[in-house]
Structures are given as structure tokens and as C-alpha cells.
Design a protein around this motif. Structure first.
Motif, PDB file in Angstrom:
ATOM      1  N   SER A  32      52.452  68.799  63.441  1.00  0.00           N
ATOM      2  CA  SER A  32      52.225  69.845  62.439  1.00  0.00           C
ATOM      3  C   SER A  32      52.951  71.122  62.820  1.00  0.00           C
ATOM      4  O   SER A  32      53.545  71.797  61.972  1.00  0.00           O
ATOM      5  N   LEU A  33      52.918  71.465  64.095  1.00  0.00           N
ATOM      6  CA  LEU A  33      53.606  72.653  64.576  1.00  0.00           C
ATOM      7  C   LEU A  33      55.113  72.537  64.366  1.00  0.00           C
ATOM      8  O   LEU A  33      55.762  73.487  63.922  1.00  0.00           O
ATOM      9  N   MET A  34      55.663  71.377  64.629  1.00  0.00           N
ATOM     10  CA  MET A  34      57.098  71.176  64.421  1.00  0.00           C
ATOM     11  C   MET A  34      57.447  71.211  62.932  1.00  0.00           C
ATOM     12  O   MET A  34      58.467  71.778  62.539  1.00  0.00           O
ATOM     13  N   GLY A  35      56.604  70.621  62.094  1.00  0.00           N
ATOM     14  CA  GLY A  35      56.839  70.667  60.648  1.00  0.00           C
ATOM     15  C   GLY A  35      56.758  72.088  60.114  1.00  0.00           C
ATOM     16  O   GLY A  35      57.577  72.503  59.280  1.00  0.00           O
ATOM     17  N   PHE A  36      55.798  72.852  60.601  1.00  0.00           N
ATOM     18  CA  PHE A  36      55.680  74.242  60.186  1.00  0.00           C
ATOM     19  C   PHE A  36      56.873  75.050  60.697  1.00  0.00           C
ATOM     20  O   PHE A  36      57.365  75.943  60.003  1.00  0.00           O
ATOM     21  N   GLY A  37      57.349  74.726  61.889  1.00  0.00           N
ATOM     22  CA  GLY A  37      58.544  75.386  62.419  1.00  0.00           C
ATOM     23  C   GLY A  37      59.757  75.121  61.549  1.00  0.00           C
ATOM     24  O   GLY A  37      60.560  76.020  61.293  1.00  0.00           O
ATOM     25  N   PHE A  38      59.885  73.890  61.084  1.00  0.00           N
ATOM     26  CA  PHE A  38      60.996  73.562  60.184  1.00  0.00           C
ATOM     27  C   PHE A  38      60.873  74.338  58.878  1.00  0.00           C
ATOM     28  O   PHE A  38      61.856  74.841  58.343  1.00  0.00           O
ATOM     29  N   LEU A  39      59.654  74.447  58.368  1.00  0.00           N
ATOM     30  CA  LEU A  39      59.426  75.201  57.134  1.00  0.00           C
ATOM     31  C   LEU A  39      59.804  76.669  57.320  1.00  0.00           C
ATOM     32  O   LEU A  39      60.470  77.260  56.457  1.00  0.00           O
ATOM     33  N   ILE A  40      59.414  77.253  58.416  1.00  0.00           N
ATOM     34  CA  ILE A  40      59.750  78.653  58.682  1.00  0.00           C
ATOM     35  C   ILE A  40      61.246  78.820  58.867  1.00  0.00           C
ATOM     36  O   ILE A  40      61.837  79.801  58.413  1.00  0.00           O
ATOM     37  N   TRP A  44      65.174  81.566  64.316  1.00  0.00           N
ATOM     38  CA  TRP A  44      64.799  81.515  65.730  1.00  0.00           C
ATOM     39  C   TRP A  44      63.323  81.186  65.908  1.00  0.00           C
ATOM     40  O   TRP A  44      62.948  80.435  66.808  1.00  0.00           O
ATOM     41  N   LEU A  45      62.486  81.751  65.053  1.00  0.00           N
ATOM     42  CA  LEU A  45      61.058  81.464  65.135  1.00  0.00           C
ATOM     43  C   LEU A  45      60.770  80.002  64.832  1.00  0.00           C
ATOM     44  O   LEU A  45      59.990  79.350  65.530  1.00  0.00           O
ATOM     45  N   GLY A  46      61.422  79.470  63.808  1.00  0.00           N
ATOM     46  CA  GLY A  46      61.244  78.060  63.470  1.00  0.00           C
ATOM     47  C   GLY A  46      61.712  77.146  64.583  1.00  0.00           C
ATOM     48  O   GLY A  46      61.034  76.179  64.935  1.00  0.00           O
ATOM     49  N   LEU A  47      62.856  77.461  65.169  1.00  0.00           N
ATOM     50  CA  LEU A  47      63.355  76.664  66.285  1.00  0.00           C
ATOM     51  C   LEU A  47      62.405  76.734  67.471  1.00  0.00           C
ATOM     52  O   LEU A  47      62.139  75.726  68.128  1.00  0.00           O
ATOM     53  N   GLY A  48      61.859  77.925  67.719  1.00  0.00           N
ATOM     54  CA  GLY A  48      60.887  78.076  68.803  1.00  0.00           C
ATOM     55  C   GLY A  48      59.643  77.239  68.588  1.00  0.00           C
ATOM     56  O   GLY A  48      59.109  76.635  69.527  1.00  0.00           O
ATOM     57  N   MET A  49      59.183  77.181  67.336  1.00  0.00           N
ATOM     58  CA  MET A  49      57.999  76.374  67.043  1.00  0.00           C
ATOM     59  C   MET A  49      58.281  74.882  67.189  1.00  0.00           C
ATOM     60  O   MET A  49      57.427  74.123  67.645  1.00  0.00           O
ATOM     61  N   ILE A  50      59.479  74.465  66.806  1.00  0.00           N
ATOM     62  CA  ILE A  50      59.848  73.059  66.976  1.00  0.00           C
ATOM     63  C   ILE A  50      59.888  72.709  68.463  1.00  0.00           C
ATOM     64  O   ILE A  50      59.364  71.667  68.887  1.00  0.00           O
ATOM     65  N   LEU A  51      60.467  73.581  69.266  1.00  0.00           N
ATOM     66  CA  LEU A  51      60.505  73.346  70.716  1.00  0.00           C
ATOM     67  C   LEU A  51      59.109  73.381  71.327  1.00  0.00           C
ATOM     68  O   LEU A  51      58.786  72.581  72.211  1.00  0.00           O
TER      69      LEU A  51
END
Length: 126
Positions: free
Chosen positions: A24-32, A59-66
Motif C-alpha cells: 500500500s505504501l508503494m502504491g501510494f508512493g506511485f500515486l504521489i 522525490w516524495l513518491g520515490l521515497g515512499m516506494i523505497l
């Protein structure tokens, strides 16, 4: 009958909950990360002025995906550690890890940043 089956199944359920959270965190990161595309669409392609930081969402989305990927690694490590503790005959006390506290602090900081960022974006569009 498997000894300590209920403990093993509870450990597995916890592990799967962490995996769902990470996904979910990675999906939300992609959305952001794609939030800037939404902003350009809502402004009908107009050039956004006033110093909007479109790269911040990337950058925020990439950070959440990581962070989601790291969370999967930490959850897997915790799952196997708990399996070993369940199988061992010695008693061990439960202790929360510093990793859990750090992840909680990161998620709270991320949520605050998102509130500020989206609020800034919305006020700049008016």
C-alpha cells in the motif's frame, strides 16, 4: 499436529499484514509521484507559476516506494527471527524494535509533509 501452530500462524498473519502495508505504501508512493500529472491536467496544461515544486512529489513518491521495499525486507527479517524464537525451547521476552519506532516517525513526518505540500499546491492554484 504441529507444535505451537497458533503461534506460527499468528506470526504469518502479522508478516502478511506488514507486506500488505508495504505494498500500500508503494502504491501510494506511485500515486504521489504522478501527482504532478494530475496538477497539470487540472490546470489544463497552463504553466504553473509561484514557485510550485513539481519535483517534490516525484522525490516524495520515490521515497515512499523505497520505504515500502525496505519495509518488506524488515518484515521478512522479523518473520524469520520470530520463527526461530517460537521453535526455540528457551523463553524470550517480547521487545519492540527501534526500527518500528523509526518507521512510525517517518510515516508521521511523511503525512505532515503531504498535508503541507498539498495545501500549498491548492492555495497556489487559486
Amino acid at each position: 499436529m504441529i507444535p505451537h501452530f497458533s503461534d506460527f500462524s499468528a506470526n504469518e498473519r502479522t508478516y502478511l499484514a506488514w507486506i500488505r502495508t508495504a505494498i500500500s505504501l508503494m502504491g501510494f508512493g506511485f500515486l504521489i509521484e504522478r501527482f504532478d500529472v494530475f496538477l497539470v491536467y487540472t490546470t489544463r496544461g497552463a504553466v504553473l507559476g509561484n514557485g510550485l515544486h513539481m519535483r517534490a512529489s516525484e522525490w516524495l513518491g520515490l521515497g515512499m516506494i523505497l520505504l515500502g521495499a525496505v519495509l518488506i525486507l524488515l518484515a521478512t527479517r522479523s518473520f524469520y527471527r520470530n520463527c526461530r524464537l517460537i521453535q526455540s525451547e528457551t523463553e524470550a521476552s517480547y521487545r519492540g524494535s527501534a526500527v518500528e519506532r523509526v518507521l512510525t516517525a517517518l510515516l508521521v513526518a511523511l503525512a505532515l509533509f503531504l498535508v503541507l505540500y498539498v495545501g500549498y499546491q491548492l492555495t497556489s492554484l487559486q
